[in-house]
Design an enzyme around this catalytic site. Sequence first.
Site, PDB file in Angstrom:
ATOM      1  N   ASN A  12     -15.214  -7.220 -21.061  1.00 51.31           N
ATOM      2  CA  ASN A  12     -15.823  -7.359 -19.741  1.00 51.31           C
ATOM      3  C   ASN A  12     -16.472  -8.722 -19.586  1.00 51.31           C
ATOM      4  OD1 ASN A  12     -15.409  -4.637 -19.006  1.00 51.31           O
ATOM      5  ND2 ASN A  12     -17.309  -4.014 -20.011  1.00 51.31           N
ATOM      6  N   ALA A 250     -26.091  -4.941 -26.058  1.00 49.72           N
ATOM      7  CA  ALA A 250     -25.151  -5.147 -27.169  1.00 49.72           C
ATOM      8  C   ALA A 250     -25.794  -5.042 -28.552  1.00 49.72           C
ATOM      9  CB  ALA A 250     -24.401  -6.477 -27.038  1.00 49.72           C
ATOM     10  N   ALA A 251     -27.030  -4.547 -28.630  1.00 55.93           N
ATOM     11  CA  ALA A 251     -27.626  -4.328 -29.963  1.00 55.93           C
ATOM     12  C   ALA A 251     -26.794  -3.303 -30.739  1.00 55.93           C
ATOM     13  CB  ALA A 251     -29.059  -3.854 -29.836  1.00 55.93           C
ATOM     14  N   GLY A 252     -26.355  -2.261 -30.044  1.00 56.68           N
ATOM     15  CA  GLY A 252     -25.502  -1.258 -30.690  1.00 56.68           C
ATOM     16  C   GLY A 252     -24.181  -1.866 -31.137  1.00 56.68           C
ATOM     17  N   ASP A 253     -23.683  -2.814 -30.370  1.00 57.70           N
ATOM     18  CA  ASP A 253     -22.414  -3.467 -30.746  1.00 57.70           C
ATOM     19  C   ASP A 253     -22.602  -4.320 -32.006  1.00 57.70           C
ATOM     20  OD1 ASP A 253     -21.309  -2.318 -28.487  1.00 57.70           O
ATOM     21  OD2 ASP A 253     -21.733  -4.065 -27.236  1.00 57.70           O
ATOM     22  N   ARG A 286     -32.159 -12.368 -28.670  1.00 54.88           N
ATOM     23  CA  ARG A 286     -31.389 -13.379 -27.931  1.00 54.88           C
ATOM     24  C   ARG A 286     -30.785 -12.762 -26.677  1.00 54.88           C
ATOM     25  NH1 ARG A 286     -28.098 -15.076 -33.397  1.00 54.88           N
ATOM     26  NH2 ARG A 286     -29.918 -15.835 -34.501  1.00 54.88           N
ATOM     27  N   SER A 292     -25.379 -13.255 -28.437  1.00 52.67           N
ATOM     28  CA  SER A 292     -26.545 -12.802 -29.218  1.00 52.67           C
ATOM     29  C   SER A 292     -26.157 -12.386 -30.641  1.00 52.67           C
ATOM     30  CB  SER A 292     -27.221 -11.619 -28.511  1.00 52.67           C
ATOM     31  OG  SER A 292     -26.427 -10.456 -28.624  1.00 52.67           O
TER      32      SER A 292
HETATM   33  O1  RIB Z   1     -22.749  -2.732 -25.084  1.00 52.63           O
HETATM   34  C1  RIB Z   1     -22.992  -3.747 -24.159  1.00 52.63           C
HETATM   35  C2  RIB Z   1     -21.818  -3.923 -23.246  1.00 52.63           C
HETATM   36  O2  RIB Z   1     -21.697  -2.790 -22.428  1.00 52.63           O
HETATM   37  C3  RIB Z   1     -21.928  -5.095 -22.298  1.00 52.63           C
HETATM   38  O3  RIB Z   1     -21.455  -6.285 -22.842  1.00 52.63           O
HETATM   39  C4  RIB Z   1     -21.177  -4.620 -21.079  1.00 52.63           C
HETATM   40  O4  RIB Z   1     -19.969  -5.289 -20.892  1.00 52.63           O
HETATM   41  C5  RIB Z   1     -20.962  -3.123 -21.285  1.00 52.63           C
HETATM   42  O5  RIB Z   1     -19.678  -2.866 -21.567  1.00 52.63           O
END
Ligand code: RIB
Length: 304
Positions: A12, A250-253, A286, A292
């Site tokens: 995204n 995006a901390a979980g990512d 960040r 980040s």
């Molecule tokens: O986990 C964060 C993400 O969730 C964002 O980058 C956004 O694109 C959504 O998909």
Amino acid sequence: MSSHIVVAGSLNADLVVGVPRFPAPGETLTGTGFARFPGGKGANQAYAAARLGGQVRLAGQVGADDLGNWLLDHLRSGGVDVSAVGRDATVSTGLAIITVDAAGQNSIVLVPGANGTFTPDRLSAAPIDWRSTRVLLLQLEVPLDTVVAAARSARAAGSIVLLDPAPARHVPDELLALSDFVTPNESELAALTGGGSVGGEDDLMRRAQSLRVRGAAHVIVKWGDRGALLVGDHVHRWPAHAVRAVDTTAAGDAFNGALAVALADGQSIEDAGHLASAAAALSVTRTGAQPSMPSLDEVHAFMN
Ligand code: RIB
């Protein structure tokens, strides 16, 4: 190139507005700033893993537009192999409209666009060598059939399957049973286990165990400033790191990407969670999603 980590998921463009607080329905607020960041849960996790030294291939779908070019360029610059990301000229690249408040919390509106066209057929046509895949990372921003198909292929090849059940939606028992690790945050855990809100650690354990009864081998609950918890044959707790959060997007990512790198490396789940907690903590200091994500050197320095 063979890839030890495959991520099948979304890409995204994140359109991010800072707000002093979230607006009420019908209210107009003045934002504190605007920025555009590369995002999408699949792409973020791929980028996070590559920043930590993982050999990563991302499979997904973007539009044949400028935003798609921009997202792919950014992923390539971070070392992610995007040869399994298709282009669809009939739809636009996925968008996320994100507001971030003064405490760093976010709210997100997704416009799936090309992510919604990442069908099982497109996955099976993508250049993925499952035999060389040690870890498959999945989220829920692409069609569920595709997520299940990827999990089946990885499982048949003997790979570790890591499922981030985000954003919260219905997850069939088959997908839980194909997953070695399911990594919800508190609200996703609640949504997966009958709704309501998690009422403390006993309730959290009970809900996590119910996912195991439905087939998940291990559940790792990302519990924000309370740390993270592994619920499997044994329980393990990772404490939270005290940091000043500016943007929790995006901390979980970051957590999942780091977990994948450590597991692909053959580390124990306890060590993997340690690395993941540190990567997630650094990411919230960040702004933006992919920008980040910390490097391995930064995470090691932080852990020491
Ligand atoms: O986990 C964060 C993400 O969730 C964002 O980058 C956004 O694109 C959504 O998909």
